[in-house]
Scaffold this active site. Structure first.
Site, mmCIF file in Angstrom:
data_model
loop_
_atom_site.group_PDB
_atom_site.id
_atom_site.type_symbol
_atom_site.label_atom_id
_atom_site.label_comp_id
_atom_site.label_asym_id
_atom_site.label_seq_id
_atom_site.Cartn_x
_atom_site.Cartn_y
_atom_site.Cartn_z
ATOM 1 N N SER A 100 -10.665 4.918 -3.917
ATOM 2 C CA SER A 100 -10.368 4.406 -4.661
ATOM 3 C C SER A 100 -11.224 4.434 -6.074
ATOM 4 O O SER A 100 -12.275 4.800 -5.842
ATOM 5 C CB SER A 100 -10.354 2.812 -4.111
ATOM 6 O OG SER A 100 -10.184 1.940 -5.374
ATOM 7 N N TYR B 95 -14.447 -3.558 1.372
ATOM 8 C CA TYR B 95 -13.503 -2.387 0.822
ATOM 9 C C TYR B 95 -14.405 -1.656 -0.089
ATOM 10 O O TYR B 95 -14.239 -0.293 0.252
ATOM 11 C CB TYR B 95 -12.102 -3.155 -0.159
ATOM 12 C CG TYR B 95 -11.277 -2.165 -0.532
ATOM 13 C CD1 TYR B 95 -10.254 -1.957 0.332
ATOM 14 C CD2 TYR B 95 -11.514 -1.825 -1.787
ATOM 15 C CE1 TYR B 95 -9.258 -1.054 -0.179
ATOM 16 C CE2 TYR B 95 -10.244 -0.939 -2.197
ATOM 17 C CZ TYR B 95 -9.190 -0.327 -1.580
ATOM 18 O OH TYR B 95 -8.298 0.288 -1.971
HETATM 19 N N1 LIG Z 1 -2.423 -0.106 -4.012
HETATM 20 C C1 LIG Z 1 -3.503 0.117 -4.998
HETATM 21 O O1 LIG Z 1 -3.819 -0.551 -5.826
HETATM 22 C C2 LIG Z 1 -4.618 1.030 -4.394
HETATM 23 C C3 LIG Z 1 -5.646 1.515 -5.190
HETATM 24 C C4 LIG Z 1 -6.663 2.467 -4.893
HETATM 25 C C5 LIG Z 1 -6.534 2.727 -3.447
HETATM 26 N N2 LIG Z 1 -5.724 2.507 -2.646
HETATM 27 C C6 LIG Z 1 -5.549 2.841 -1.197
HETATM 28 O O2 LIG Z 1 -4.521 3.841 -1.120
HETATM 29 C C7 LIG Z 1 -4.113 3.733 0.271
HETATM 30 C C8 LIG Z 1 -2.570 3.572 0.478
HETATM 31 O O3 LIG Z 1 -2.433 2.247 0.022
HETATM 32 P P1 LIG Z 1 -1.031 1.408 -0.533
HETATM 33 O O4 LIG Z 1 -1.210 1.352 -2.220
HETATM 34 O O5 LIG Z 1 0.027 2.807 -0.325
HETATM 35 O O6 LIG Z 1 -0.787 0.333 0.295
HETATM 36 P P2 LIG Z 1 0.331 -0.072 1.209
HETATM 37 O O7 LIG Z 1 -0.040 -1.185 1.981
HETATM 38 O O8 LIG Z 1 1.732 -0.101 0.640
HETATM 39 O O9 LIG Z 1 0.245 1.049 2.376
HETATM 40 C C9 LIG Z 1 -0.512 1.329 3.323
HETATM 41 C C10 LIG Z 1 0.142 1.630 4.783
HETATM 42 O O10 LIG Z 1 -1.096 2.030 5.557
HETATM 43 C C11 LIG Z 1 -0.904 1.617 6.569
HETATM 44 N N3 LIG Z 1 -1.930 1.326 7.682
HETATM 45 C C12 LIG Z 1 -2.844 0.175 7.207
HETATM 46 N N4 LIG Z 1 -3.635 0.231 8.257
HETATM 47 C C13 LIG Z 1 -3.011 1.301 9.375
HETATM 48 C C14 LIG Z 1 -3.647 1.571 10.594
HETATM 49 N N5 LIG Z 1 -4.879 0.976 10.886
HETATM 50 N N6 LIG Z 1 -3.236 2.760 10.967
HETATM 51 C C15 LIG Z 1 -2.177 3.295 10.483
HETATM 52 N N7 LIG Z 1 -1.573 2.833 9.369
HETATM 53 C C16 LIG Z 1 -2.163 1.976 8.768
HETATM 54 C C17 LIG Z 1 0.083 0.481 6.608
HETATM 55 O O11 LIG Z 1 0.810 -0.076 7.549
HETATM 56 C C18 LIG Z 1 0.902 0.886 5.105
HETATM 57 O O12 LIG Z 1 2.286 1.184 5.587
HETATM 58 C C19 LIG Z 1 -5.052 2.839 0.921
HETATM 59 O O13 LIG Z 1 -5.986 3.334 1.391
HETATM 60 C C20 LIG Z 1 -5.555 1.788 -0.402
HETATM 61 O O14 LIG Z 1 -6.904 1.496 -0.141
HETATM 62 C C21 LIG Z 1 -4.683 1.647 -2.924
#
Ligand SMILES: NC(=O)c1ccc[n+]([C@@H]2O[C@H](COP(=O)([O-])OP(=O)(O)OC[C@H]3O[C@@H](n4cnc5c(N)ncnc54)[C@H](O)[C@@H]3O)[C@@H](O)[C@H]2O)c1
Length: 278
Positions: free
Chosen positions: A157, A170
């Site tokens: 991130s 985080y």
């Molecule tokens: N959305 C943002 O703004 C953002 C920004 C920077 C980084 N991220 C990172 O991007 C990645 C994806 O996030 P996203 O935005 O698609 O969010 P999201 O919540 O839509 O998707 C995350 C997915 O990960 C799954 N997950 C969570 N914990 C889990 C576990 N213990 N085992 C297996 N699956 C698990 C969830 O069920 C979900 O389907 C994450 O690592 C998040 O930290 C997100």
């Protein structure tokens, strides 16, 4: 015309929705088969709705509609044996492994570091850092055994490159992902396995598109809307956009996964509308 990752197999965690689903679809569009894993259930401390088995099934349908194969399993990235079982089974069915996207993660309610309870800290470190390590750990033997090199892409991130108040669990996990990425790049270079990390700004997924985020970005308002959030979010960027789309991150994944990125390893790839310069 062959796709940019034609004939390759990609293992993606957190693939039921959001960025994980988008990576699965984007890589499948360019010719890859997919091993998809997600926990598909609510998690402690997460205030917004989590993914469901139906969400994972939707990813399966979208990949299959593109004419690609997909092996999907419900597994928790904290559960080494379940994760290993899922990737081993996927490789058995699809015949190989080339690309790993350690994408699963949570965003839980935070607070000041000296006031955070141990469970909140541990749950985020366990999923967002240890889960990423375990995803790499169960995959690496397959990549090495394939003898064709590979690409491991760890989702960090902007919060993995700089600090913020109130989400130290985080931030610490996402900084840890960078250390893990750099270590793996050293360890796997001789096998022609490349390892890089992704650093998105706010992404338009269920993780941020909920009231909890709106309030975090707009503590000055009692009931902030998505438009109020957009205003504050855009201030963080150089480009005139409040957030990036999951597909923008997937396009970075595709570059790093394909031969176009064949000499790129150990890098921190931002997809942040310029946020890191502010
Ligand atoms: N959305 C943002 O703004 C953002 C920004 C920077 C980084 N991220 C990172 O991007 C990645 C994806 O996030 P996203 O935005 O698609 O969010 P999201 O919540 O839509 O998707 C995350 C997915 O990960 C799954 N997950 C969570 N914990 C889990 C576990 N213990 N085992 C297996 N699956 C698990 C969830 O069920 C979900 O389907 C994450 O690592 C998040 O930290 C997100």
């Amino acid at each position: 015309m062959p796709g940019r990752v034609e004939g390759k197999v990609a293992f993606i965690t957190g693939a039921a929705r959001g960025q994980g689903r988008s990576h699965a679809v984007r890589l499948a569009e360019e010719g890859a088969d997919i091993i998809a894993v997600d926990i598909c259930k609510p998690l402690d401390g997460v205030s917004f709705a989590m993914s469901t088995p139906e969400d994972l099934q939707e990813t399966v349908s979208q990949v299959e509609k593109l004419g690609r194969r997909i092996v999907a399993a419900e597994a928790d990235v904290r559960d080494h044996d379940a994760l290993k079982g899922a990737v081993d089974d996927g490789v058995r069915q699809l015949g190989r492994l080339d690309i790993v996207c350690a994408n699963a993660g949570i965003g839980s309610t935070g607070g000041r570091m000296h006031e955070m309870d141990e469970k909140t800290w541990r749950d985020t470190i366990d999923i967002n850092l240890t889960g990423v390590w375990q995803t790499a750990k169960v995959s690496i033997p397959h990549l090495i055994a394939g003898g064709r090199g590979g690409s491991i892409i760890l989702t960090s991130s902007v919060g993995g490159l700089r600090g913020h108040a109130n989400i130290g669990h985080y931030i610490a996990a996402k900084h840890g992902v960078v250390g893990l990425m750099r270590t793996l790049a050293w360890e796997l270079g001789e096998h022609n396995i490349r390892v890089n990390s992704l650093h998105p700004s706010q992404v338009n997924t269920p993780m941020v598109m909920h009231e909890g985020t709106y309030k975090m970005f707009r503590p000055d308002l009692e009931n902030p809307t998505v438009d109020d959030f957009a205003e504050a979010s855009q201030v963080m960027h150089l480009l005139p956009v409040p957030w990036v789309e999951a597909r923008d991150v997937s396009n970075a994944v595709l570059y790093l996964a394909s031969d176009e990125g064949r000499y790129v390893t150990g890098s921190t790839q931002t997809i942040d509308a310029g946020a890191m310069l502010k």
